[in-house]
Design an enzyme around this catalytic site. Structure first.
Site, PDB file in Angstrom:
ATOM      1  CB  CYS A   2     -36.039  77.949  11.964  1.00  0.00           C
ATOM      2  SG  CYS A   2     -36.084  79.459  11.028  1.00  0.00           S
ATOM      3  NE  ARG A  27     -38.499  74.892  16.394  1.00  0.00           N
ATOM      4  CZ  ARG A  27     -38.383  75.155  17.689  1.00  0.00           C
ATOM      5  NH1 ARG A  27     -39.091  74.458  18.553  1.00  0.00           N
ATOM      6  NH2 ARG A  27     -37.584  76.092  18.114  1.00  0.00           N
ATOM      7  CD1 TRP A  75     -42.494  82.156  11.084  1.00  0.00           C
ATOM      8  CD2 TRP A  75     -40.834  83.495  11.786  1.00  0.00           C
ATOM      9  NE1 TRP A  75     -43.051  83.356  11.452  1.00  0.00           N
ATOM     10  CE2 TRP A  75     -42.069  84.202  11.878  1.00  0.00           C
ATOM     11  CE3 TRP A  75     -39.660  84.147  12.157  1.00  0.00           C
ATOM     12  CZ2 TRP A  75     -42.137  85.516  12.340  1.00  0.00           C
ATOM     13  CZ3 TRP A  75     -39.740  85.452  12.620  1.00  0.00           C
ATOM     14  CH2 TRP A  75     -40.963  86.115  12.713  1.00  0.00           C
ATOM     15  CG  ASN A 101     -34.207  78.656  15.230  1.00  0.00           C
ATOM     16  OD1 ASN A 101     -34.770  79.686  14.882  1.00  0.00           O
ATOM     17  ND2 ASN A 101     -34.507  78.022  16.350  1.00  0.00           N
ATOM     18  N   GLY A 102     -32.489  81.406  14.163  1.00  0.00           N
ATOM     19  CA  GLY A 102     -32.038  82.554  14.952  1.00  0.00           C
ATOM     20  C   GLY A 102     -31.644  83.706  14.048  1.00  0.00           C
ATOM     21  CD  GLU A 484     -55.863  82.944  24.696  1.00  0.00           C
ATOM     22  OE1 GLU A 484     -55.078  83.904  24.650  1.00  0.00           O
ATOM     23  OE2 GLU A 484     -55.601  81.843  24.186  1.00  0.00           O
ATOM     24  CD  GLU A 491     -52.978  82.398  17.578  1.00  0.00           C
ATOM     25  OE1 GLU A 491     -51.803  82.341  17.248  1.00  0.00           O
ATOM     26  OE2 GLU A 491     -53.381  82.066  18.717  1.00  0.00           O
TER      27      GLU A 491
END
Ligand code: M6R
Length: 615
Positions: A2, A27, A75, A101-102, A484, A491
């Site tokens: 977020c 974000r 998000w 956010n959170g 990696e 992703e």
């Protein structure tokens, strides 16, 4: 996770806030929304999906002009990515608007309480309870900052909150606990944001907000207190990069730009850390030499790409210092009751410095008495602030969700830490350290050479766009490189990709090999540890015999691999331990190109966010 922006000043709040959201969209991009103070009330707009949906809404139904406002890019955690769940959230009277956010862990109890008192909540989010609680407190105290303090004292969990109230013009109030928030101080204007990138086009003067603090923003004042109202200590700082660093600069994506910036990022991370004679100068690591000499175990904690950097660091630390080193996923660390004491050095690696899993691991380690050294790219972020010492990587802002230049600079920082430990503990002679430092100094040029030869890799990636699976194999430090490479492909390209230690192949994964399956093999140098090289050449033959299409990453001059490589990617000659710095780069380019060929947006892969501030 977020992105949050707040603004008060003479400009159009909507313009400043939406431009800030654009810079923070990395974000989270499940929905976006804004609220501005206008005509004695609050005007809001919000839309599910990317910021562009909100922009369309605003162009079709413009908001009245105002000079104080807040914005959010989400998000999703509580409640799906719908218009109703998008922020800002408001109270029933529409007088207060809040973005968050959170995760507010006690939101269910608070929601029940509010419902009993007659509040009607319109969304499934945890955030909405804050808007209602703020409205209640404000009606009693008529002071938004005080209302925020009272509400924060009742909240459990992690949160950054930013709010405006219709009755308090030219004021934005924010609060933070375990989640990032930074203030920007301009000429007659002030900003709040999750990240300085949101306001860097307006000011480079920033104030770092601490844990459990409330900030009140006015045009010419930024006032910070703790949750009880006592004035709080804050750190003011100057941001040492400008707006252009957070722009695409002519590249099609931030990821491409950040891949291209790697030679500079690597060189910058070495800058000022090596003296004229080639010795290491890491005075910034404020852990005294006598403490480092007593260290009997190193534990590295990190997530995702940073975890892969840690896996590589283990080889260097153990080889150069002979101190045992464990590497642990930060999300698993504290739950298994790790054995830590004053002689343990915990190294926390994090680009953002805000990853909640890593932060929790840091806190746990310090509670157990261990010393914590952070390797971090973001000045003033929470992880370095809560660690005993920090070694900053100098990658500059990394905007693309997929980490590239941060990874390479994390590796450089890890090598420096390993050498430094070797220096203070006397396990490495000065001339040996100088030799490695010389090799490190030449890596920037080597990465540049890799980047100049990537066209065949791009072509190959495009030709594989229709495949479902790609496997990656490596040995020794090539194993984390394989992990990696697989992570990047997963992703970005949303493909099945897995990395294996090549030696493990015959213990199961070889059953996956079928005709024309692309397998990328990271080959160690034939010099030095030639035994490793010979073994991986055998592994390539084993998979090729079973139909795999082999994509071999090998150093220049390694002719032994030529007969078995369907595609050969050359990287410059480097010492074995440093090879990841060059071998990772083609895998980044490969994933980026393949994802693009599949029509994916590489900067904002689905379901992800750049900075993962929830556990
Ligand atoms: O900010 P951090 O380095 O702590 O982030 C850790 C991971 O979330 C991050 O590396 C993630 O795995 C990347 N998206 C990978 O490209």
């Amino acid at each position: 996770m977020c992105g949050i922006v707040g603004y008060v000043g003479p400009q159009s709040a909507l313009d400043v806030v939406t431009a800030g959201l654009k810079r923070l969209e990395y974000r989270g991009y499940d929905s976006a929304g804004v609220a501005v103070q206008a005509d004695g009330g609050l005007a809001t707009a919000k839309r599910a999906g990317k910021l562009v949906n909100l922009e369309k809404e605003l162009s079709e139904r413009p908001l009245p002009t105002g000079t104080t406002g807040i914005g959010h890019t989400r998000w999703a955690t509580h409640g799906g990515p719908t218009d109703a769940n998008a922020h800002p959230h408001m109270d029933n009277a529409g007088r207060v608007a809040v973005v968050h956010n959170g995760i507010i862990e006690n939101f269910a109890a608070l929601r029940e309480e509010l419902t009993e008192r007659g509040h009607e909540l319109a969304s499934e989010t945890d955030t909405e309870v804050v808007a209602h609680l703020l409205a209640e407190e404000y009606s009693a105290c008529a002071d938004l900052a005080e209302a925020m303090r009272l509400v924060c004292r009742r909240l459990e969990g992690a949160f950054t909150l930013v709010a405006v109230h219709a009755d308090e013009p030219d004021v934005v109030v924010g609060a933070r606990r375990n989640s990032p928030l930074v203030a920007g101080v301009g000429q007659g204007e002030s900003f709040l944001a999750s990240d300085v990138a949101a306001f860097i086009a307006h000011t480079r003067e920033a104030i770092e907000l601490g844990q459990d603090q409330v900030v009140e923003l006015r045009r010419d004042a930024v006032t910070v207190t703790d949750f009880d109202g006592a004035p709080a200590d804050v750190r003011e700082y100057h941001v040492d990069w400008d707006a252009s660093a957070a722009e695409k600069g002519g590249y099609a994506s931030f990821m491409l730009k950040e891949i291209a910036e790697q030679p500079k990022a690597v060189a910058d991370t070495l800058l000022g850390r090596i003296d004229g004679s080639g010795s290491l100068m890491l005075d910034e690591v404020r852990i005294p030499a006598n403490v480092l000499r007593e260290v009997d175990k190193v534990v590295i904690v990190a997530c995702g790409t940073a975890f892969h950097a840690g896996l590589i660091a283990k080889y260097a630390i153990e080889h150069w210092t002979r101190v045992p080193c464990e590497v642990e996923l930060a999300s698993e660390f504290r739950y298994r009751d790790p054995i830590l004491d004053q002689q343990t050095l915990v190294v926390a690696i994090s680009q953002s410095g805000e990853t909640m899993d890593t932060l929790m691991a840091v806190r746990h380690a310090r509670e157990q008495g261990a010393k914590v050294l952070a390797i971090c790219n973001t000045n003033g972020s929470t992880i370095p602030r809560e660690s005993d010492a920090v070694l900053y990587t100098h990658a500059g802002p990394e905007v693309a969700v997929a980490s590239t230049k941060a990874f390479l600079t994390q590796l450089v920082a890890c090598y420096l830490v390993a050498l430094y430990l070797g220096q203070v503990r006397g396990t490495k002679y000065a001339d040996e350290i100088r030799a490695v430092v010389r090799d490190l100094a030449s890596v920037s040029g080597a990465v540049e050479r890799v980047l100049e030869t990537m066209e065949p890799v791009r072509q190959l990636a495009r030709s594989l766009a229709g495949k479902d699976t790609v496997l990656f194999l490596g040995r020794h430090v090539g194993h984390p490189v394989a992990l990696e490479g697989a992570l990047k492909l997963k992703e970005l390209a949303y493909m099945h990709a897995e990395g294996f230690a090549a030696g493990e192949l015959k213990h199961g994964p070889i059953a996956l090999i079928e005709d024309d399956l692309p397998v990328v093999v990271v080959v160690p140098s034939p010099r030095g540890r030639s035994v490793l090289h010979d073994k991986i050449v055998s592994n390539i033959q084993e998979i090729r015999a079973r139909g795999a299409r082999t994509i071999v990453v090998a150093e220049e001059g390694d002719d032994a691999v030529v007969p078995y490589a369907d595609h050969l990617i050359r990287v410059p000659v480097t010492p074995t331990l440093l090879q990841p710095l060059v071998a990772t780069v083609p895998l980044q380019v490969f994933a980026c190109e393949l994802a693009t060929a599949r029509g994916n947006e590489v900067d904002q892969p689905r379901n992800l966010a750049k900075s993962v501030t929830v556990e």
